[in-house]
Design a protein around this motif. Sequence first.
Motif, PDB file in Angstrom:
ATOM      1  N   THR A  45      55.183  37.131  51.520  1.00 54.73           N
ATOM      2  CA  THR A  45      54.219  36.560  50.575  1.00 54.73           C
ATOM      3  C   THR A  45      54.674  36.721  49.138  1.00 54.73           C
ATOM      4  OG1 THR A  45      52.390  36.997  52.091  1.00 54.73           O
ATOM      5  CG2 THR A  45      51.830  36.640  49.785  1.00 54.73           C
ATOM      6  N   THR A  46      55.099  37.918  48.771  1.00 53.45           N
ATOM      7  CA  THR A  46      55.510  38.153  47.383  1.00 53.45           C
ATOM      8  C   THR A  46      56.781  37.376  47.043  1.00 53.45           C
ATOM      9  OG1 THR A  46      56.672  40.184  48.059  1.00 53.45           O
ATOM     10  CG2 THR A  46      54.426  40.417  47.224  1.00 53.45           C
ATOM     11  N   MET A  49      55.917  33.721  46.421  1.00 53.18           N
ATOM     12  CA  MET A  49      55.285  33.524  45.115  1.00 53.18           C
ATOM     13  C   MET A  49      56.330  33.571  44.008  1.00 53.18           C
ATOM     14  SD  MET A  49      51.553  35.395  45.314  1.00 53.18           S
ATOM     15  CE  MET A  49      52.097  37.006  45.872  1.00 53.18           C
ATOM     16  N   ARG A  52      58.575  30.290  43.921  1.00 53.84           N
ATOM     17  CA  ARG A  52      57.972  29.117  43.272  1.00 53.84           C
ATOM     18  C   ARG A  52      58.312  29.082  41.785  1.00 53.84           C
ATOM     19  NH1 ARG A  52      53.388  30.084  46.781  1.00 53.84           N
ATOM     20  NH2 ARG A  52      52.287  31.224  45.149  1.00 53.84           N
ATOM     21  N   ASP A 280      51.357  32.397  35.837  1.00 56.26           N
ATOM     22  CA  ASP A 280      51.054  31.914  37.181  1.00 56.26           C
ATOM     23  C   ASP A 280      51.442  32.948  38.233  1.00 56.26           C
ATOM     24  OD1 ASP A 280      50.053  29.544  36.203  1.00 56.26           O
ATOM     25  OD2 ASP A 280      51.883  28.391  36.578  1.00 56.26           O
ATOM     26  N   ASP A 283      49.107  36.017  37.995  1.00 54.10           N
ATOM     27  CA  ASP A 283      47.777  35.725  38.520  1.00 54.10           C
ATOM     28  C   ASP A 283      47.791  35.681  40.039  1.00 54.10           C
ATOM     29  OD1 ASP A 283      44.976  34.957  38.019  1.00 54.10           O
ATOM     30  OD2 ASP A 283      45.563  33.034  38.880  1.00 54.10           O
ATOM     31  N   ALA A 284      48.834  35.078  40.612  1.00 52.78           N
ATOM     32  CA  ALA A 284      48.943  35.007  42.066  1.00 52.78           C
ATOM     33  C   ALA A 284      49.089  36.396  42.675  1.00 52.78           C
ATOM     34  CB  ALA A 284      50.131  34.125  42.458  1.00 52.78           C
ATOM     35  N   LYS A 287      45.662  38.250  42.452  1.00 50.97           N
ATOM     36  CA  LYS A 287      44.693  37.772  43.430  1.00 50.97           C
ATOM     37  C   LYS A 287      45.024  38.269  44.837  1.00 50.97           C
ATOM     38  CE  LYS A 287      43.251  33.611  40.947  1.00 50.97           C
ATOM     39  NZ  LYS A 287      43.287  32.124  40.901  1.00 50.97           N
TER      40      LYS A 287
END
Length: 322
Positions: A45-46, A49, A52, A280, A283-284, A287
């Motif tokens: 997941t990290t 992110m 991207r 971005d 923030d991701a 969250k």
Amino acid sequence: MNVPRIAAATLALTVATAAPSLAEGFFTRPLTIVVPAGAGGGGDTTTRMLARELEKGLGQPITIVNQGQGGGVVGLTTIQNATPDGYTVGLLFPYAGYKITGQADFTASDFTPIANFNGDSSSLLVSADSPFSDLKQALEALKADPAAFSIHCSGGCGSVWDVPVAGMMLDYGIDVSKINWIPGQGAASGLTELAAGGVDFQTASLPEASSLMQAGRVRALAVLSPEPVPGFEEVPLAGSTIGKPVDGGTWRAIGGPAGMPAEAVDAWEKAIESAVASPDFRDAMRKANFGVRWMDSEALAQLMAQHERDTARVMSALGYGK
């Protein structure tokens, strides 16, 4: 286990969020990041992110390849054996335990450190009805009779959550080899067992335990962080009991095979620095309850060397490799 740390808040947001010119022009074809973990976990997941944002900085599409077989050994081997031209890099994380347990023989010399982007602290948790109200009570009981207690490791023992906790206990004078360390299939099942009274303690990150903490079924005695963890500011710091800052847990970084050219390392490092500073990305990560920790290649190399020393010391005390 001490983890060198540069707090996310201190990373200046004045770092250019646009890609550095070197990063934009160095690579001429698509890139690959190998993740030595299955899809959907924290490492995957990290990294996705981060990727991207990296695509913007490096000017090339990035393919994520998940290779979690062998507990991550397959993926780390792929990174180690990749052509060192910078086009294939991968996720690095606490790896020293593989060598001590005989699963693999990785050392820092097998990789080119590029940059660290994530870190989360380990914590020591108990059930809601545990007799221990604070860390000192628990440590004193463990010191007096370590064989009387069981600690769930979340995953395989000798890994990112239990080794730092064992190191803290070792420094406190506890014979950690006599504690009953319980391996498991992950934090979720272990926390359920903890809440039900099946074990006395659990090692895990606070985000992993947050739902059961909010439900009042488990409590965190302390977190192994030198400063309060965002979102968990009420959890005591282990250093308050130990008498010195305690910093231990997992870290996640991007690295490549040994021998990468300096130009490739510089391009990746600058792009990761910009990505980590990106609103971005931050923030991701926020969250998803992941911590942001930036380290450049030099600081990451120091972290990896310290990680190997700390892991060897603690796992030797635990009786691994004998």
